[in-house]
Write an enzyme that holds these catalytic residues in place. Structure first.
Site, PDB file in Angstrom:
ATOM      1  N   GLU A 199       0.820  -1.215   0.000  1.00 43.33           N
ATOM      2  CA  GLU A 199       0.000   0.000   0.000  1.00 43.33           C
ATOM      3  C   GLU A 199       0.852   1.263   0.000  1.00 43.33           C
ATOM      4  OE1 GLU A 199      -2.958   0.328  -0.739  1.00 43.33           O
ATOM      5  OE2 GLU A 199      -3.695  -1.715  -0.548  1.00 43.33           O
ATOM      6  N   TYR A 204      -6.072   6.973   3.857  1.00 45.33           N
ATOM      7  CA  TYR A 204      -6.279   5.888   2.887  1.00 45.33           C
ATOM      8  C   TYR A 204      -5.578   4.605   3.329  1.00 45.33           C
ATOM      9  CZ  TYR A 204      -5.367   2.613  -0.704  1.00 45.33           C
ATOM     10  OH  TYR A 204      -5.263   1.417  -1.342  1.00 45.33           O
ATOM     11  N   ASP A 223      -9.549   6.070  -2.368  1.00 45.40           N
ATOM     12  CA  ASP A 223      -8.391   6.465  -3.165  1.00 45.40           C
ATOM     13  C   ASP A 223      -8.906   7.113  -4.455  1.00 45.40           C
ATOM     14  OD1 ASP A 223      -9.397   4.284  -4.531  1.00 45.40           O
ATOM     15  OD2 ASP A 223      -7.444   3.754  -5.319  1.00 45.40           O
TER      16      ASP A 223
END
Length: 354
Positions: free
Chosen positions: A45, A128, A146
């Site tokens: 991520e 996020y 996102d």
DNA sequence: GAGTCGTGGAC
DNA sequence: TGTCCAAGACT
């Protein structure tokens, strides 16, 4: 009246079309009870922030081969990690990656926290990424927002308010759709949808699992959404990069400060990069030769044109900045791209780099 | 809210 | 070529 979008329709699509990624535990394996490794989800991520899956995959594979656990990464030297990150961009991510790994080891016993609020306290983990880790690694009912989710929601509800002002409405829209069951798969499904069907240009509405409930599809406005505020033009900055080679082949490089542009990365000593006239700032006194060709590079907010000055010096050279790296230890792959461009142009003028 | 912070690919 | 864009965070 259009039907309401349902998470179940998207999950059905995801069960068939989920893309394969090295860090991902797909719907079939997930249904069999397999859990993703929080370390790998976190690493992926962070790498995926503003970066494509295609670019991330090779870096992810190298990182996990070299540092299989968060404890391994936490024990790494800064320069090793920065060198491995070179070329991926946004280098504050790599600095924060190390800070985060060390915090997880020092403050959380080497295990990633599972709740959004605690994740948010860690370096490099924002709203996020905290939601993504909680949802994907721990199956918490968090809403992931996102760029893909923003685009999908703007189209689904035909929202014309420009970003970033529209963000709260888009977040609320996505939260209302997040299911109690399989929130992790749902988050990944929306992002896969945005990446493969609900794309920025030429969306494939005809094969979209949400084509029936999509308001923008009905209005014909999908390709123009989401609206965005106009961007500022990029100015051109100029500077000088200094490439010095010692008679034993060693090259003069310097580690940049741990903040700002290219912070923490290895590079050629440079003058300031300014929009006006360039002030000379050679790292040592020598007979500098200017190359015919400039290195051109575009950063997020400016274009750069770098003059390249090259020199050969003897073993008595005493640089005011940087240090000589032995020829055998020099790895161009550990340089950020702009510095690698400088090397590619300068190498024909160097000894032993034919 | 706006600016800073990389890079490579698509068009 | 130039422009836009990609699973954002931080200041």
């Amino acid at each position: 009246m259009r039907e309401t979008a349902k998470a179940a329709d998207l999950l059905d699509w995801y069960d068939v079309h989920a893309r394969d990624m090295p860090w991902r535990v797909g719907p079939a394996r997930r249904a069999a009870g397999e859990r993703p490794d929080p370390y790998r989800i976190w690493l992926s991520e962070v790498m995926l922030q503003q970066t494509t899956v295609a670019a991330v995959t090779q870096y992810f594979n190298r990182f996990t081969a070299r540092w299989p656990t968060v404890a391994d990464l936490a024990a790494a030297e800064d320069g090793e990690v920065m060198g491995e990150w070179a070329g991926l961009g946004y280098y504050a991510r790599a600095r924060n990656l190390l800070k985060c790994a060390r915090a997880v080891v020092a403050e959380h016993g080497g295990r990633f926290p599972s709740d959004h609020a605690t994740l948010l306290t860690l370096p490099g983990i924002g709203p996020y990424t905290a939601a993504a880790i909680a949802a994907i690694a721990f199956d918490a009912p968090e809403t992931v927002v996102d760029g893909n989710v923003e685009r999908v929601m703007a189209r689904l509800h035909d929202i014309h308010t420009p970003l970033p002002a529209a963000k709260p409405a888009l977040t609320a829209a996505s939260a209302a759709l997040t299911p109690a069951a399989r929130p992790g798969d749902y988050a990944q499904a929306v992002m896969d949808l945005g990446a493969t069907i609900c794309t920025p240009r030429s969306p494939a509405c005809g094969i979209c699992p949400w084509r029936a409930p999509c308001a923008a599809r009905a209005e014909g406005t999908a390709p123009e959404l989401p609206k965005k505020s106009p961007k500022k033009a990029k100015p051109v900055r100029h500077g000088i990069a200094y490439v010095a080679q010692r008679s034993d082949g060693a090259l003069l490089l310097e580690r940049r400060e741990d903040r700002g542009l290219l912070g923490g990365m290895l590079g050629w000593p440079c003058s300031d990069w300014t929009e006006g006239a360039t002030a000379d700032a050679p790292p040592l006194h020598a007979d500098w030769q200017t190359l015919n060709e400039e290195a051109r590079h575009t950063f997020t907010h400016f274009h750069l044109r770098l003059r390249i000055d090259v020199t050969q010096v003897d073993m008595t050279a005493a640089p005011q900045r940087g240090r000589f790296i032995p020829r055998a230890e020099f790895q161009p792959g550990q340089l950020p791209t702009v510095m690698r461009k400088v090397f590619d142009l300068a190498r024909v003028s160097l000894v032993n780099f034919g």
